[in-house]
Design a protein around this motif. Structure first.
Motif, PDB file in Angstrom:
ATOM      1  N   LYS A 133       0.828  -1.211   0.000  1.00 36.68           N
ATOM      2  CA  LYS A 133       0.000   0.000   0.000  1.00 36.68           C
ATOM      3  C   LYS A 133       0.862   1.260   0.000  1.00 36.68           C
ATOM      4  CE  LYS A 133      -3.830   2.134   2.561  1.00 36.68           C
ATOM      5  NZ  LYS A 133      -4.680   2.033   3.779  1.00 36.68           N
ATOM      6  N   SER A 134       1.964   1.227   0.737  1.00 34.67           N
ATOM      7  CA  SER A 134       2.848   2.396   0.765  1.00 34.67           C
ATOM      8  C   SER A 134       3.484   2.627  -0.607  1.00 34.67           C
ATOM      9  CB  SER A 134       3.936   2.228   1.832  1.00 34.67           C
ATOM     10  OG  SER A 134       4.840   1.193   1.492  1.00 34.67           O
ATOM     11  N   TYR A 135       3.839   1.557  -1.303  1.00 40.57           N
ATOM     12  CA  TYR A 135       4.374   1.702  -2.659  1.00 40.57           C
ATOM     13  C   TYR A 135       3.331   2.325  -3.585  1.00 40.57           C
ATOM     14  CZ  TYR A 135       7.961  -1.714  -1.167  1.00 40.57           C
ATOM     15  OH  TYR A 135       8.976  -2.376  -0.514  1.00 40.57           O
ATOM     16  N   ILE A 136       2.082   1.897  -3.400  1.00 38.99           N
ATOM     17  CA  ILE A 136       0.997   2.440  -4.217  1.00 38.99           C
ATOM     18  C   ILE A 136       0.827   3.933  -3.963  1.00 38.99           C
ATOM     19  CG2 ILE A 136      -1.503   2.353  -4.601  1.00 38.99           C
ATOM     20  CD1 ILE A 136      -1.305  -0.661  -3.763  1.00 38.99           C
ATOM     21  N   GLU A 137       0.865   4.310  -2.679  1.00 42.81           N
ATOM     22  CA  GLU A 137       0.672   5.722  -2.325  1.00 42.81           C
ATOM     23  C   GLU A 137       1.766   6.611  -2.888  1.00 42.81           C
ATOM     24  OE1 GLU A 137       0.399   5.379   1.892  1.00 42.81           O
ATOM     25  OE2 GLU A 137      -1.768   4.951   1.877  1.00 42.81           O
ATOM     26  N   TYR A 138       2.951   6.042  -3.084  1.00 49.92           N
ATOM     27  CA  TYR A 138       4.047   6.801  -3.692  1.00 49.92           C
ATOM     28  C   TYR A 138       4.040   6.714  -5.219  1.00 49.92           C
ATOM     29  CZ  TYR A 138       6.315   7.876   0.735  1.00 49.92           C
ATOM     30  OH  TYR A 138       6.606   8.378   1.991  1.00 49.92           O
ATOM     31  N   GLY A 139       3.006   6.107  -5.767  1.00 48.69           N
ATOM     32  CA  GLY A 139       2.860   6.064  -7.217  1.00 48.69           C
ATOM     33  C   GLY A 139       3.805   5.107  -7.923  1.00 48.69           C
ATOM     34  N   LEU A 140       4.247   4.058  -7.234  1.00 48.62           N
ATOM     35  CA  LEU A 140       5.252   3.165  -7.795  1.00 48.62           C
ATOM     36  C   LEU A 140       4.667   1.894  -8.400  1.00 48.62           C
ATOM     37  CD1 LEU A 140       7.885   3.392  -4.901  1.00 48.62           C
ATOM     38  CD2 LEU A 140       7.747   4.772  -6.982  1.00 48.62           C
ATOM     39  N   GLY A 161      -7.130 -10.744  -2.423  1.00 50.08           N
ATOM     40  CA  GLY A 161      -7.448 -10.200  -1.105  1.00 50.08           C
ATOM     41  C   GLY A 161      -6.370  -9.320  -0.503  1.00 50.08           C
ATOM     42  N   ILE A 162      -5.097  -9.703  -0.614  1.00 45.23           N
ATOM     43  CA  ILE A 162      -4.043  -8.935   0.054  1.00 45.23           C
ATOM     44  C   ILE A 162      -3.399  -7.906  -0.866  1.00 45.23           C
ATOM     45  CG2 ILE A 162      -3.579 -10.769   1.703  1.00 45.23           C
ATOM     46  CD1 ILE A 162      -1.127 -11.543   0.101  1.00 45.23           C
ATOM     47  N   SER A 163      -3.977  -7.748  -2.067  1.00 48.33           N
ATOM     48  CA  SER A 163      -3.427  -6.749  -2.992  1.00 48.33           C
ATOM     49  C   SER A 163      -4.504  -5.809  -3.506  1.00 48.33           C
ATOM     50  CB  SER A 163      -2.732  -7.447  -4.174  1.00 48.33           C
ATOM     51  OG  SER A 163      -3.626  -8.311  -4.850  1.00 48.33           O
ATOM     52  N   THR A 164      -5.627  -5.739  -2.793  1.00 54.33           N
ATOM     53  CA  THR A 164      -6.732  -4.861  -3.173  1.00 54.33           C
ATOM     54  C   THR A 164      -6.885  -3.743  -2.149  1.00 54.33           C
ATOM     55  OG1 THR A 164      -7.930  -6.653  -4.276  1.00 54.33           O
ATOM     56  CG2 THR A 164      -9.211  -4.731  -3.625  1.00 54.33           C
ATOM     57  N   PHE A 165      -6.942  -2.515  -2.646  1.00 51.19           N
ATOM     58  CA  PHE A 165      -7.080  -1.334  -1.787  1.00 51.19           C
ATOM     59  C   PHE A 165      -8.085  -0.395  -2.427  1.00 51.19           C
ATOM     60  CE2 PHE A 165      -2.849  -3.094  -1.460  1.00 51.19           C
ATOM     61  CZ  PHE A 165      -2.689  -3.255  -0.093  1.00 51.19           C
ATOM     62  N   ASP A 166      -9.080   0.022  -1.645  1.00 47.01           N
ATOM     63  CA  ASP A 166     -10.135   0.897  -2.151  1.00 47.01           C
ATOM     64  C   ASP A 166     -10.763   0.319  -3.417  1.00 47.01           C
ATOM     65  OD1 ASP A 166      -9.717   2.750  -0.083  1.00 47.01           O
ATOM     66  OD2 ASP A 166      -8.090   3.710  -1.209  1.00 47.01           O
ATOM     67  N   ASP A 167     -10.968  -0.997  -3.395  1.00 44.75           N
ATOM     68  CA  ASP A 167     -11.628  -1.712  -4.489  1.00 44.75           C
ATOM     69  C   ASP A 167     -10.836  -1.709  -5.792  1.00 44.75           C
ATOM     70  OD1 ASP A 167     -13.877  -2.377  -2.901  1.00 44.75           O
ATOM     71  OD2 ASP A 167     -14.751  -0.401  -3.277  1.00 44.75           O
ATOM     72  N   PHE A 409      -1.673 -12.158   7.300  1.00 40.06           N
ATOM     73  CA  PHE A 409      -0.887 -12.263   8.530  1.00 40.06           C
ATOM     74  C   PHE A 409      -0.558 -10.857   9.032  1.00 40.06           C
ATOM     75  CE2 PHE A 409       0.461 -15.981   5.909  1.00 40.06           C
ATOM     76  CZ  PHE A 409      -0.152 -16.960   6.670  1.00 40.06           C
ATOM     77  N   TYR A 410      -0.721 -10.637  10.329  1.00 39.17           N
ATOM     78  CA  TYR A 410      -0.522  -9.295  10.861  1.00 39.17           C
ATOM     79  C   TYR A 410       0.917  -8.806  10.712  1.00 39.17           C
ATOM     80  CZ  TYR A 410      -5.177  -8.658  12.831  1.00 39.17           C
ATOM     81  OH  TYR A 410      -6.535  -8.476  12.987  1.00 39.17           O
ATOM     82  N   ASP A 411       1.888  -9.707  10.735  1.00 41.39           N
ATOM     83  CA  ASP A 411       3.254  -9.233  10.564  1.00 41.39           C
ATOM     84  C   ASP A 411       3.590  -9.002   9.097  1.00 41.39           C
ATOM     85  OD1 ASP A 411       3.193 -11.957  10.107  1.00 41.39           O
ATOM     86  OD2 ASP A 411       5.168 -12.344  10.921  1.00 41.39           O
ATOM     87  N   GLN A 412       2.624  -9.240   8.198  1.00 45.50           N
ATOM     88  CA  GLN A 412       2.763  -8.841   6.796  1.00 45.50           C
ATOM     89  C   GLN A 412       1.786  -7.731   6.436  1.00 45.50           C
ATOM     90  OE1 GLN A 412       3.693 -12.055   3.770  1.00 45.50           O
ATOM     91  NE2 GLN A 412       2.612 -13.227   5.320  1.00 45.50           N
ATOM     92  N   GLN A 413       0.624  -7.739   7.101  1.00 47.37           N
ATOM     93  CA  GLN A 413      -0.385  -6.733   6.803  1.00 47.37           C
ATOM     94  C   GLN A 413       0.120  -5.330   7.140  1.00 47.37           C
ATOM     95  OE1 GLN A 413      -3.405  -6.917   5.427  1.00 47.37           O
ATOM     96  NE2 GLN A 413      -3.844  -4.752   5.724  1.00 47.37           N
ATOM     97  N   PHE A 414       0.851  -5.236   8.245  1.00 53.55           N
ATOM     98  CA  PHE A 414       1.287  -3.924   8.709  1.00 53.55           C
ATOM     99  C   PHE A 414       2.791  -3.746   8.503  1.00 53.55           C
ATOM    100  CE2 PHE A 414      -2.441  -5.183  11.262  1.00 53.55           C
ATOM    101  CZ  PHE A 414      -3.311  -4.194  10.846  1.00 53.55           C
ATOM    102  N   VAL A 415       3.246  -2.519   8.656  1.00 53.36           N
ATOM    103  CA  VAL A 415       4.663  -2.236   8.463  1.00 53.36           C
ATOM    104  C   VAL A 415       5.487  -3.042   9.459  1.00 53.36           C
ATOM    105  CG1 VAL A 415       4.285   0.069   7.514  1.00 53.36           C
ATOM    106  CG2 VAL A 415       4.520  -0.233   9.996  1.00 53.36           C
ATOM    107  N   ALA A 416       6.775  -3.199   9.128  1.00 53.44           N
ATOM    108  CA  ALA A 416       7.635  -4.125   9.870  1.00 53.44           C
ATOM    109  C   ALA A 416       7.672  -3.823  11.366  1.00 53.44           C
ATOM    110  CB  ALA A 416       9.040  -4.091   9.283  1.00 53.44           C
ATOM    111  N   GLU A 417       7.719  -2.547  11.733  1.00 56.60           N
ATOM    112  CA  GLU A 417       7.823  -2.190  13.144  1.00 56.60           C
ATOM    113  C   GLU A 417       6.599  -2.660  13.935  1.00 56.60           C
ATOM    114  OE1 GLU A 417      10.340   0.476  10.699  1.00 56.60           O
ATOM    115  OE2 GLU A 417       8.230  -0.146  10.609  1.00 56.60           O
ATOM    116  N   LEU A 418       5.414  -2.496  13.345  1.00 56.00           N
ATOM    117  CA  LEU A 418       4.197  -2.940  14.025  1.00 56.00           C
ATOM    118  C   LEU A 418       4.103  -4.459  14.001  1.00 56.00           C
ATOM    119  CD1 LEU A 418       1.637  -2.273  15.530  1.00 56.00           C
ATOM    120  CD2 LEU A 418       0.483  -1.868  13.342  1.00 56.00           C
TER     121      LEU A 418
END
Length: 455
Positions: A133-140, A161-167, A409-418
């Protein structure tokens, strides 16, 4: 008897690599890098299985860059087969592959993404979730929703499922790994136990198993992520799909009643002795959890479908005793969510030929590729129209497609620190060094540090 894998060595390879470096992989990955290689286009009529497609889609000459984690020969052959099929439609395209093991890949893709889009490969592997999602937000990353529309119906919904954002869809999934409860069917039969459908029934089954001298759950949580699977399952099934969405878009705090209740239930199971003594010191990656299950010290085992290949390679006779069921419903609706993750192939937003790259994703994930994947190691993608001969693998597949929703998986869904905070605090729950309330509050503080306050 269930049909065993055609080649155990292939299963062993896939068990350690099908979910490279993620929570469900079950094995530590090396950091050795593999040099880039080129796969030359297949010539029309060069081989009986690669006869020219009468509908060649493009005769453009191009080198398509492709980064992935298939460093083993088994999966590499699968990719080579997919590329050969792709070249029937794009005969003048050369696919240049860069293969890297887990740690090396994560470092390289993070570096390249941080440097901007110029050096991003046309097609690259990732793990979905907030990093994508962060890569998407940066237009990459390219939006492929419209590009894959012609063949989207050939896949189950969980493929995206894990690659869909805002439909909108930004990748195609591979190596989907659902997490379920494996159980010893002979022990259940001997004790006249039914498969539990609710959490209360699961508690009763655990009590009966413990009374009969068995540890209910095999769990080695030295590596932290194995215990996170059950915590995620409880949280997901208590809070439902809306909670999962709320956590992802930061409209719901992690310090909520569902996560607190999930922690209470885990702590309660731990106090009742439903996990091995010293569970936080048992090394799952070294096989500690599985040995408890194989040796019939423990009767159940929560894990991803990577366990199937582990079991065939390590104790094929025990494989005949294994059954599976989804983690029981925990909410009043009776709906069951399933925790599942995998790898995703995405396209760079700077790719010169996005339609071609989208077709390449199709050949990397379609029914032909998925059949290769199942035949080699009983792992599957989201493609329809595949043949599954092993009943236990079919159970896994059915568990996934029957689920009301899926959660990464939560350790993949969220950024590494979380993700790391999740693992640390879950381990504290099993060890009794933090209360469920303290864990939930700590997770929310970590989320604020990573994402900011609630929206």
């Amino acid at each position: 008897m269930r049909k065993r894998l055609a080649a155990m060595v292939m299963a062993a390879v896939l068990a350690g690599s099908s979910m490279m470096g993620c929570a469900g992989s079950g094995e530590p990955a090396s950091t050795a890098a593999v040099e880039p290689q080129e796969t030359a286009p297949a010539k029309a009529g060069e081989d009986g299985s690669l006869e020219a497609d009468p509908g060649i889609k493009s005769d453009v000459t191009y080198t398509l860059s492709f980064w992935h984690g298939a460093t083993d020969d088994v999966r590499q052959q699968m990719y080579d087969n997919a590329i050969a099929r792709f070249n029937k439609a794009y005969p003048n395209v050369t696919v240049e592959q860069t293969r890297l093991d887990s740690d090396a890949y994560k470092t390289k893709i993070k570096t390249v993404m941080g440097a901007g889009a110029a050096d991003i490969p046309d097609v690259f592997m990732n793990w979905g979730g907030d990093v994508l999602k962060s890569y998407i937000e940066y237009g990459l990353v390219a939006d492929i929703t419209d590009l894959i529309a012609p063949y989207k119906d050939e896949y189950y919904d969980f493929e995206f499922g894990i690659s869909t954002f805002d439909d909108r869809i930004y990748g195609m999934g591979i190596g989907i790994a659902p997490s379920v409860v494996f159980y010893n069917t002979e022990i259940f039969k001997d004790l006249n136990l039914d498969v539990p459908r609710t959490w209360e029934e699961l508690d009763t089954v655990c009590a009966r198993l413990k009374e009969a001298g068995y540890i209910p759950f095999a769990l080695g949580n030295k590596n932290k992520w194995p215990g996170l699977l059950e915590y995620t399952m409880l949280g997901v099934n208590l809070g439902g799909e809306e909670m999962s969405k709320g956590l992802s878009d930061r409209t719901m705090s992690f310090d909520n009643e569902y996560f607190i209740e999930a922690g209470r239930r885990l702590a309660d199971f731990s106090r009742k002795g439903y996990y091995p003594d010293g569970t936080n010191g048992i090394d799952h990656n070294a096989g500690g959890s599985r040995m408890l299950f194989y040796n019939e010290v423990a009767a159940m085992f929560i894990m991803t479908n990577g366990f199937l290949s582990n079991c065939v390679a390590e104790d094929a006779e025990f494989y005949e005793k294994v059954g599976t069921f989804p983690y029981p419903a925990c909410n009043d609706s009776g709906e069951v969510g399933i925790v599942a993750g995998g790898n995703v192939f995405s396209i760079s937003s700077r790719c010169e030929y996005p339609e071609m790259a989208a077709d390449f994703l199709y050949y990397l994930t379609n029914a032909d590729f998925s059949q290769d994947y199942i035949d080699a190691g009983n792992s599957f993608t989201g493609a329809k129209d595949v043949r599954i001969e092993d009943p236990l693998v079919q159970e896994q597949f059915d568990n996934l497609i029957k689920a009301d929703w899926t959660q990464n998986f939560y350790d993949q869904q969220f950024v590494a620190e979380l993700g790391e905070a999740f693992k640390d605090y879950t381990q504290a729950l099993y060890g009794g060094t933090m209360t469920p309330e303290e864990v939930a509050a700590s997770l929310e503080r970590a989320a604020v540090d990573c994402y900011g306050p609630l929206k």
